[in-house]
Design a protein around this motif. Structure first.
Motif, short mmCIF file in Angstrom:
data_model
loop_
_atom_site.label_atom_id
_atom_site.label_comp_id
_atom_site.label_asym_id
_atom_site.label_seq_id
_atom_site.Cartn_x
_atom_site.Cartn_y
_atom_site.Cartn_z
N SER A 125 0.84 -1.19 0.00
CA SER A 125 0.00 0.00 0.00
C SER A 125 0.88 1.25 0.00
CB SER A 125 -0.91 0.00 1.23
OG SER A 125 -1.78 1.11 1.24
N GLY A 126 0.76 2.05 -1.05
CA GLY A 126 1.55 3.27 -1.12
C GLY A 126 3.04 3.02 -1.10
N GLY A 127 3.47 1.88 -1.69
CA GLY A 127 4.90 1.55 -1.73
C GLY A 127 5.42 0.89 -0.47
N LYS A 128 4.55 0.65 0.52
CA LYS A 128 4.97 0.03 1.77
C LYS A 128 4.37 -1.37 1.88
CE LYS A 128 5.44 4.45 4.19
NZ LYS A 128 5.02 5.26 5.34
N SER A 129 5.09 -2.25 2.61
CA SER A 129 4.67 -3.64 2.75
C SER A 129 3.99 -3.88 4.10
CB SER A 129 5.87 -4.58 2.63
OG SER A 129 6.45 -4.48 1.34
N ILE A 130 2.91 -4.65 4.05
CA ILE A 130 2.14 -4.97 5.26
C ILE A 130 1.90 -6.47 5.27
CG2 ILE A 130 0.01 -4.53 6.55
CD1 ILE A 130 -0.29 -2.03 4.60
N LEU A 131 2.23 -7.13 6.37
CA LEU A 131 1.96 -8.55 6.51
C LEU A 131 0.55 -8.75 7.06
CD1 LEU A 131 5.29 -9.92 8.03
CD2 LEU A 131 4.43 -10.26 5.72
N PRO A 132 -0.26 -9.61 6.44
CA PRO A 132 -1.60 -9.85 6.98
C PRO A 132 -1.57 -10.26 8.45
CG PRO A 132 -1.40 -10.85 4.81
CD PRO A 132 -0.03 -10.36 5.19
N ASP A 133 -0.53 -11.00 8.84
CA ASP A 133 -0.46 -11.52 10.21
C ASP A 133 -0.46 -10.40 11.24
OD1 ASP A 133 0.08 -13.72 12.17
OD2 ASP A 133 1.92 -12.58 12.44
N GLU A 134 0.23 -9.28 10.97
CA GLU A 134 0.29 -8.22 11.97
C GLU A 134 -1.05 -7.51 12.09
OE1 GLU A 134 3.29 -5.30 10.91
OE2 GLU A 134 2.95 -5.60 8.76
N VAL A 135 -1.79 -7.40 11.01
CA VAL A 135 -3.13 -6.83 11.07
C VAL A 135 -4.06 -7.77 11.84
CG1 VAL A 135 -5.10 -6.01 9.71
CG2 VAL A 135 -2.75 -5.65 8.88
N GLU A 136 -3.95 -9.06 11.58
CA GLU A 136 -4.79 -10.05 12.24
C GLU A 136 -4.53 -10.09 13.74
OE1 GLU A 136 -4.76 -12.67 8.14
OE2 GLU A 136 -3.67 -13.41 9.90
N ARG A 137 -3.26 -9.98 14.14
CA ARG A 137 -2.93 -9.97 15.57
C ARG A 137 -3.56 -8.76 16.25
NH1 ARG A 137 2.39 -11.42 14.06
NH2 ARG A 137 3.11 -9.31 14.56
N ALA A 138 -3.49 -7.60 15.58
CA ALA A 138 -4.07 -6.40 16.17
C ALA A 138 -5.59 -6.55 16.34
CB ALA A 138 -3.76 -5.19 15.29
N LEU A 139 -6.26 -7.08 15.36
CA LEU A 139 -7.70 -7.28 15.44
C LEU A 139 -8.06 -8.28 16.54
CD1 LEU A 139 -8.56 -7.32 11.64
CD2 LEU A 139 -9.51 -5.71 13.30
N CYS A 140 -7.30 -9.38 16.60
CA CYS A 140 -7.61 -10.43 17.57
C CYS A 140 -7.29 -10.03 19.01
CB CYS A 140 -6.87 -11.72 17.20
SG CYS A 140 -7.54 -12.53 15.73
N SER A 141 -6.57 -8.93 19.18
CA SER A 141 -6.32 -8.44 20.54
C SER A 141 -7.54 -7.73 21.12
CB SER A 141 -5.10 -7.50 20.55
OG SER A 141 -5.38 -6.29 19.87
N HIS A 142 -8.55 -7.44 20.29
CA HIS A 142 -9.80 -6.87 20.77
C HIS A 142 -10.61 -7.97 21.44
CE1 HIS A 142 -13.78 -5.03 20.83
NE2 HIS A 142 -13.20 -3.84 20.61
N PRO A 143 -11.18 -7.72 22.60
CA PRO A 143 -11.88 -8.80 23.34
C PRO A 143 -13.08 -9.38 22.62
CG PRO A 143 -12.22 -6.63 24.37
CD PRO A 143 -11.15 -6.46 23.36
N ALA A 144 -13.65 -8.65 21.65
CA ALA A 144 -14.83 -9.17 20.95
C ALA A 144 -14.49 -10.05 19.76
CB ALA A 144 -15.71 -8.01 20.50
N VAL A 145 -13.22 -10.08 19.35
CA VAL A 145 -12.83 -10.76 18.11
C VAL A 145 -12.32 -12.16 18.40
CG1 VAL A 145 -11.30 -10.71 16.12
CG2 VAL A 145 -12.35 -8.59 16.93
N ALA A 146 -12.91 -13.14 17.75
CA ALA A 146 -12.46 -14.53 17.87
C ALA A 146 -11.41 -14.86 16.82
CB ALA A 146 -13.64 -15.48 17.72
N GLU A 147 -11.58 -14.31 15.62
CA GLU A 147 -10.69 -14.67 14.52
C GLU A 147 -10.76 -13.58 13.46
OE1 GLU A 147 -9.62 -18.89 12.29
OE2 GLU A 147 -11.61 -18.57 13.16
N ALA A 148 -9.66 -13.43 12.71
CA ALA A 148 -9.63 -12.42 11.65
C ALA A 148 -8.70 -12.88 10.53
CB ALA A 148 -9.18 -11.07 12.19
#
Length: 497
Positions: free
Chosen positions: A399-422
């Motif tokens: 995105s915009g010349g920068k690299s993002i790993l799906p895993d780091e986004v998924e970890r951030a989402l799953c740290s929310h108490p309402a999220v079981a999986e992402a």
């Protein structure tokens, strides 16, 4: 060595020991009888007009008859083509046509599908799996190490089937790796409730190569699985992540005597850390963690004892162990070997690596280069030689010349108490190239809005990594092995809100 020679050696070393147990009726084949049945089927296939290198497809469940065909075809110098029963008729037909299969052996439960496939695949002959072809003392052929043994399809696309070419040499080298890694011995018992296509069959064969017994118990049922582990005093088993989740949800392992069980082998890269820690709490530190691909099965292994120390357990469950005896691993970044602790693409070299892709020379040349198999996985190899898988090269969101790993986004989402999986994936965007999207499964009884989750991610992620699109789903699309199917995630995210 070839598969026939391996089974002949097993019959010589442990003739009267039980090799295969059918949990449906308690039937037992000792090593001598099992090898003789395998060789008898191989001779029958040659007498039926099949010759060196001809392809024989197999469609069936976890039964002794499946193994007789699987090993019988390979021992006769034929090439087995295992079909995934979960695929559609279109997908199976595309694979059969691509493989140029001459015969399809099928279980009785797949008779209707087999007839449908025969009508769509020119020249395809049908045979029932449950066939008594008699017994022979020796194999029908002696294929060389470089001869094809199997075509293993890695995807279900009807447009471009992709089959990995496994030779007798690569298969027996993989078996050597597995035997050395798992530490099973004559008399040890392995329970198998996994489908036998195409990976489980090699673990079963490794158990036999070590002189162990294999109990085949049909389709996975959580409670029955635990009952059979206790009944047969099984020392090992092999699971996929979905099995592990069902065991935790539907059973109480403490209610069963699992005192003989030493190892439950899993591919842990697809298991969320919280689930894995819960499994260790339920079963104890009995989990062996493996890393491999269809092109290079069982390349790394972390034995269960590594999980014994609670102080290092959280780190250990994110690792896949060290390369096995016959395997080399290196990490490449920007065309150079990366220093220890640096992320890059995982490359594998060894005699167990596949020969390439069936009838796809350009793809083979691009993936198998200079003796190394380029896995497409991202990983980090630490100074002690332990490998950690961090993602997939092709799944990196740019995105915009920068690299993002799906895993780091998924970890951030799953740290929310309402999220079981992402599951995160890149979505096309005219300005940024890609933006981050995520499919989210909420915990039972929990509630959260997309805006709330985006704000939650902003606290731990850089702005360009924050998901811009969030869709709620009842489940994350996954393969049989528990791997997220990113294409299906993208399709889900592309649906109108």
């Amino acid at each position: 060595m070839n598969i026939g020679a391996l089974l002949q050696r097993c019959a010589q070393h442990w003739p009267g020991r039980p090799a295969i147990v059918d949990a449906r009726d308690g039937g037992v084949l000792d090593f001598r009888a099992f090898a003789a049945r395998v060789f008898g089927l191989g001779h029958a296939l040659r007498a039926d007009g099949l010759g060196d290198g001809d392809r024989v497809a197999i469609l069936g469940d976890n039964t002794p008859a499946y193994l007789l065909w699987d090993y019988g075809a390979m021992s006769a110098g034929l090439v087995r083509v295992p079909l995934d029963p979960a695929l559609s008729a279109d997908e199976q037909a595309a694979q059969l046509i691509d493989a140029q299969a001459l015969m399809l052996a099928h279980g009785a439960e797949y008779a209707d599908r087999a007839r449908e496939l025969a009508a769509r695949v020119p020249g395809l002959r049908l045979r029932p799996l449950e066939t008594d072809a008699g017994s022979r003392e020796t194999p029908a052929a002696t294929p060389a190490a470089q001869a094809m043994a199997s075509l293993n399809y890695t995807g279900g696309s009807t447009g471009t089937p992709k089959a990995v070419v496994i030779t007798h040499g690569s298969l027996t080298s993989a078996l050597q790796n597995i035997v050395l890694a798992r530490g099973q011995h004559p008399g040890d018992v392995m329970l198998n409730m996994r489908p036998l296509w195409p990976i489980a069959a090699i673990i079963v064969l490794a158990q036999l190569a070590a002189g162990g017994t294999v109990v085949l118990a049909g389709r996975f049922e959580p409670t029955r699985f635990l009952e059979l582990l206790a009944h047969y005093r099984a020392t090992s088993t092999s699971l996929v992540p979905t099995h592990l989740v069902r065991l935790l949800k539907e059973t109480r392992p403490a209610d069963h005597d699992l005192g003989a069980l030493r190892s439950m082998d899993v591919g842990a890269a697809a298991i969320p850390p919280d689930t894995f820690l819960a499994a260790i709490q339920a079963f104890g530190p009995r989990f062996g963690i493996l890393y491999g691909l269809t092109e290079a099965s069982w390349s790394c292994y972390q034995p269960p004892q590594v999980l014994a120390d609670p102080a290092t357990r959280a780190q250990a469950i994110r690792s896949v162990g060290r390369p096995l005896f016959g395997c080399e691993i290196r990490i490449e970044s920007e065309g150079e070997t990366a220093p220890a602790g640096t992320e890059g693409e995982v490359l594998i070299r060894g005699a167990h690596v596949a020969a390439g892709y069936w009838r796809q020379p350009e793809l083979t040349a691009g993936v198998f280069r200079d003796g190394w198999f380029r896995t497409g996985d991202l990983g980090i190899l630490d100074a002690s030689g332990v490998l950690r898988i961090t993602g997939r090269l092709k799944e990196v969101i740019r995105s915009g010349g920068k690299s993002i790993l799906p895993d780091e986004v998924e970890r951030a989402l799953c740290s929310h108490p309402a999220v079981a999986e992402a599951a995160a994936a890149g979505l096309p965007d005219p300005e940024w190239g890609e933006i981050v999207g995520a499919a989210v499964v909420l915990r039972a009884g929990a509630a959260a809005t997309a805006e709330e989750l985006m704000e939650h991610c902003r606290r731990s992620l850089s702005g360009f990594k924050k998901p811009r699109v969030i869709r709620f789903a009842p489940a994350i699309p996954k393969s049989h092995y528990g791997k997220v199917q990113r294409a299906k995630v993208r399709a889900l995210l592309a649906e109108p809100a």
